[in-house]
Scaffold this motif. Sequence first.
Motif, PDB file in Angstrom:
ATOM      1  N   ALA A   1       0.844  -1.200   0.000  1.00  0.00           N
ATOM      2  CA  ALA A   1       0.000   0.000   0.000  1.00  0.00           C
ATOM      3  C   ALA A   1       0.873   1.241   0.000  1.00  0.00           C
ATOM      4  O   ALA A   1       1.999   1.248   0.500  1.00  0.00           O
ATOM      5  N   GLY A   2       0.342   2.310  -0.565  1.00  0.00           N
ATOM      6  CA  GLY A   2       1.043   3.588  -0.627  1.00  0.00           C
ATOM      7  C   GLY A   2       0.286   4.540  -1.532  1.00  0.00           C
ATOM      8  O   GLY A   2      -0.747   4.188  -2.107  1.00  0.00           O
ATOM      9  N   GLU A   3       0.818   5.753  -1.675  1.00  0.00           N
ATOM     10  CA  GLU A   3       0.154   6.758  -2.496  1.00  0.00           C
ATOM     11  C   GLU A   3       0.563   6.608  -3.960  1.00  0.00           C
ATOM     12  O   GLU A   3       1.469   7.285  -4.457  1.00  0.00           O
ATOM     13  N   GLY A   4      -0.103   5.690  -4.646  1.00  0.00           N
ATOM     14  CA  GLY A   4       0.080   5.545  -6.089  1.00  0.00           C
ATOM     15  C   GLY A   4       1.391   4.905  -6.499  1.00  0.00           C
ATOM     16  O   GLY A   4       2.052   4.221  -5.713  1.00  0.00           O
ATOM     17  N   ARG A   5       1.745   5.145  -7.738  1.00  0.00           N
ATOM     18  CA  ARG A   5       2.914   4.528  -8.359  1.00  0.00           C
ATOM     19  C   ARG A   5       4.197   5.081  -7.737  1.00  0.00           C
ATOM     20  O   ARG A   5       4.377   6.294  -7.633  1.00  0.00           O
TER      21      ARG A   5
ATOM     22  N   ILE B   1      16.249  -4.181  -1.669  1.00  0.00           N
ATOM     23  CA  ILE B   1      15.387  -3.313  -2.467  1.00  0.00           C
ATOM     24  C   ILE B   1      15.292  -1.982  -1.738  1.00  0.00           C
ATOM     25  O   ILE B   1      14.911  -1.936  -0.559  1.00  0.00           O
ATOM     26  N   THR B   2      15.676  -0.897  -2.407  1.00  0.00           N
ATOM     27  CA  THR B   2      15.539   0.426  -1.811  1.00  0.00           C
ATOM     28  C   THR B   2      14.092   0.890  -1.959  1.00  0.00           C
ATOM     29  O   THR B   2      13.530   0.883  -3.059  1.00  0.00           O
ATOM     30  N   VAL B   3      13.500   1.272  -0.831  1.00  0.00           N
ATOM     31  CA  VAL B   3      12.068   1.535  -0.729  1.00  0.00           C
ATOM     32  C   VAL B   3      11.844   2.988  -0.311  1.00  0.00           C
ATOM     33  O   VAL B   3      12.504   3.468   0.621  1.00  0.00           O
ATOM     34  N   PRO B   4      10.918   3.719  -0.966  1.00  0.00           N
ATOM     35  CA  PRO B   4      10.660   5.104  -0.575  1.00  0.00           C
ATOM     36  C   PRO B   4       9.874   5.167   0.731  1.00  0.00           C
ATOM     37  O   PRO B   4       9.284   4.176   1.169  1.00  0.00           O
ATOM     38  N   GLU B   5       9.826   6.349   1.329  1.00  0.00           N
ATOM     39  CA  GLU B   5       9.072   6.522   2.574  1.00  0.00           C
ATOM     40  C   GLU B   5       7.575   6.507   2.287  1.00  0.00           C
ATOM     41  O   GLU B   5       7.118   6.716   1.166  1.00  0.00           O
ATOM     42  N   GLY B   6       6.804   6.206   3.325  1.00  0.00           N
ATOM     43  CA  GLY B   6       5.362   6.297   3.233  1.00  0.00           C
ATOM     44  C   GLY B   6       4.683   5.141   2.534  1.00  0.00           C
ATOM     45  O   GLY B   6       3.590   5.304   1.987  1.00  0.00           O
ATOM     46  N   VAL B   7       5.301   3.963   2.563  1.00  0.00           N
ATOM     47  CA  VAL B   7       4.690   2.797   1.924  1.00  0.00           C
ATOM     48  C   VAL B   7       4.670   1.623   2.892  1.00  0.00           C
ATOM     49  O   VAL B   7       5.394   1.598   3.888  1.00  0.00           O
ATOM     50  N   SER B   8       3.830   0.654   2.576  1.00  0.00           N
ATOM     51  CA  SER B   8       3.801  -0.620   3.308  1.00  0.00           C
ATOM     52  C   SER B   8       4.277  -1.707   2.356  1.00  0.00           C
ATOM     53  O   SER B   8       3.762  -1.819   1.236  1.00  0.00           O
ATOM     54  N   VAL B   9       5.262  -2.473   2.789  1.00  0.00           N
ATOM     55  CA  VAL B   9       5.848  -3.490   1.911  1.00  0.00           C
ATOM     56  C   VAL B   9       6.051  -4.789   2.685  1.00  0.00           C
ATOM     57  O   VAL B   9       6.017  -4.807   3.920  1.00  0.00           O
ATOM     58  N   SER B  10       6.282  -5.858   1.941  1.00  0.00           N
ATOM     59  CA  SER B  10       6.624  -7.153   2.542  1.00  0.00           C
ATOM     60  C   SER B  10       7.794  -7.772   1.790  1.00  0.00           C
ATOM     61  O   SER B  10       7.868  -7.667   0.561  1.00  0.00           O
ATOM     62  N   GLY B  11       8.675  -8.408   2.529  1.00  0.00           N
ATOM     63  CA  GLY B  11       9.752  -9.193   1.940  1.00  0.00           C
ATOM     64  C   GLY B  11       9.566 -10.644   2.309  1.00  0.00           C
ATOM     65  O   GLY B  11       9.248 -10.961   3.462  1.00  0.00           O
ATOM     66  N   TRP B  12       9.725 -11.512   1.330  1.00  0.00           N
ATOM     67  CA  TRP B  12       9.538 -12.943   1.542  1.00  0.00           C
ATOM     68  C   TRP B  12      10.855 -13.672   1.274  1.00  0.00           C
ATOM     69  O   TRP B  12      11.533 -13.414   0.285  1.00  0.00           O
TER      70      TRP B  12
ATOM     71  N   LYS C   1       6.347  -8.142   7.052  1.00  0.00           N
ATOM     72  CA  LYS C   1       5.691  -6.904   6.641  1.00  0.00           C
ATOM     73  C   LYS C   1       6.288  -5.702   7.381  1.00  0.00           C
ATOM     74  O   LYS C   1       6.577  -5.788   8.575  1.00  0.00           O
ATOM     75  N   PHE C   2       6.457  -4.589   6.629  1.00  0.00           N
ATOM     76  CA  PHE C   2       7.054  -3.392   7.213  1.00  0.00           C
ATOM     77  C   PHE C   2       6.304  -2.141   6.747  1.00  0.00           C
ATOM     78  O   PHE C   2       5.883  -2.053   5.588  1.00  0.00           O
ATOM     79  N   LYS C   3       6.167  -1.159   7.666  1.00  0.00           N
ATOM     80  CA  LYS C   3       5.698   0.167   7.298  1.00  0.00           C
ATOM     81  C   LYS C   3       6.914   1.090   7.257  1.00  0.00           C
ATOM     82  O   LYS C   3       7.632   1.213   8.254  1.00  0.00           O
ATOM     83  N   ILE C   4       7.151   1.720   6.126  1.00  0.00           N
ATOM     84  CA  ILE C   4       8.376   2.468   5.896  1.00  0.00           C
ATOM     85  C   ILE C   4       8.136   3.957   6.152  1.00  0.00           C
ATOM     86  O   ILE C   4       7.294   4.578   5.497  1.00  0.00           O
ATOM     87  N   THR C   5       8.872   4.526   7.098  1.00  0.00           N
ATOM     88  CA  THR C   5       8.698   5.938   7.457  1.00  0.00           C
ATOM     89  C   THR C   5       9.810   6.821   6.907  1.00  0.00           C
ATOM     90  O   THR C   5       9.717   8.047   6.952  1.00  0.00           O
ATOM     91  N   GLN C   6      10.885   6.219   6.412  1.00  0.00           N
ATOM     92  CA  GLN C   6      11.964   6.957   5.761  1.00  0.00           C
ATOM     93  C   GLN C   6      12.544   6.082   4.658  1.00  0.00           C
ATOM     94  O   GLN C   6      12.342   4.868   4.658  1.00  0.00           O
ATOM     95  N   LYS C   7      13.206   6.683   3.704  1.00  0.00           N
ATOM     96  CA  LYS C   7      13.811   5.910   2.624  1.00  0.00           C
ATOM     97  C   LYS C   7      14.689   4.814   3.217  1.00  0.00           C
ATOM     98  O   LYS C   7      15.577   5.093   4.031  1.00  0.00           O
ATOM     99  N   SER C   8      14.437   3.571   2.829  1.00  0.00           N
ATOM    100  CA  SER C   8      15.085   2.434   3.488  1.00  0.00           C
ATOM    101  C   SER C   8      15.449   1.349   2.487  1.00  0.00           C
ATOM    102  O   SER C   8      14.986   1.353   1.342  1.00  0.00           O
TER     103      SER C   8
END
Length: 378
Positions: free
Chosen positions: A281-285, A353-364, A336-343
């Motif tokens: 989940a996150g704000e769009g693309r 995988i470098t992930v932007p802030e403000g998204v919810s992601v999962s790594g398997w 599952k992780f909620k990302i609050t800063q670029k990580s």
Amino acid sequence: MAENEVIVDGEVVRCIGCGAKVQTTDKQALGYTPESALKKGIENGEVYCQRCFRLRHYNEIAPVSLSDDDFLKLLTSISDTDSLIVYVVDIFDVNGSMIPGLHRFVGNNPILLVGNKLDVLPARLKKTKVKDWLRQQANAAGIRPVDVELISAKTNLDVDRLLDQIEKYRQGKDVYVVGVTNVGKSTLINSIVRQSTGIKELITTSRFPGTTLDRIDIPLKDGKLLVDTPGIIQPEQMAHHLVGKELNLVTPQKRIKPKEYQLNPEQTLFFGGVARFDYNAGEGRRGFTVYAENNLFIHRTKLENADDFYTNHVGSFLTPPSEDDKDDFPPLEGHKFKITQKSDLVIEGLGWITVPEGVSVSGWAPTGVSVLIRPAMI
């Protein structure tokens, strides 16, 4: 008596180089000797296991794996010495490289932490950030290294600098090199031997006394020893679930070239059949950057179909693992992780995988293999 022990005239045959019980069935286990070599050895009255044979005749130091208990006994004996501990870890599998309780077993001996596989890190990645990350991970495991060095044992990158640091910190003491399997410890040892002794000085019979089951003693110029210890098996390593070409497709072999992906929420990336990344989940693309082996197959699909897609295609479309090995491959476990800063979402043994802030992601990853978040390195 074990089923694979070799018995001659009622006695168990042992390698005269290291004392291991000779066996002809398991190439990865201690004491392995090909049947043809065993026959010649019995005829000549000198039976060597394959490891000792290659050490004696080719000066190749092969890795040896002991049980956890055997390895911990060896570590405990190190605490009684006055020495420098050179602790080798895999930059791409830091958690899998950690030896549980190491700080309790080496006593007051200083630890020099060495991160291997520097040659495959992306060119833009600053070494200072990697060193800081390694130190943080070591500290979290209770280890306080006197210094952190980055090298490539494969290409000899910065091995000269490591040798200088070893001299600086050992202060005339013996040096014990420790690490889990598959971190490149033996490659590093061979590199040190070449640079310390000079290949022209090596002779046919091994110059390295004490080639016992638990250590190889390599004499240094001042009469002290560089001691190569066997690698402890760490089942949580990604490398233990793959073999041969499959492992080469997952473990970075050359300098990583980043891959950019623009993902919409509820899209998934499969890394062959060994790992998976979900943009939940996150704000769009949003843009995501993958740092993994350049030849690893990456497939994009919809999150809602991901579970069924994996079940139907692992071992065929999604490889590795291969069709023959998929039934023995552990199931993927999600984190599952909620990302609050670029990580960076790190899948140990694979990359990140470098992930932007403000998204919810999962790594398997395969069950037991670590998946974690760290501040973005790049």
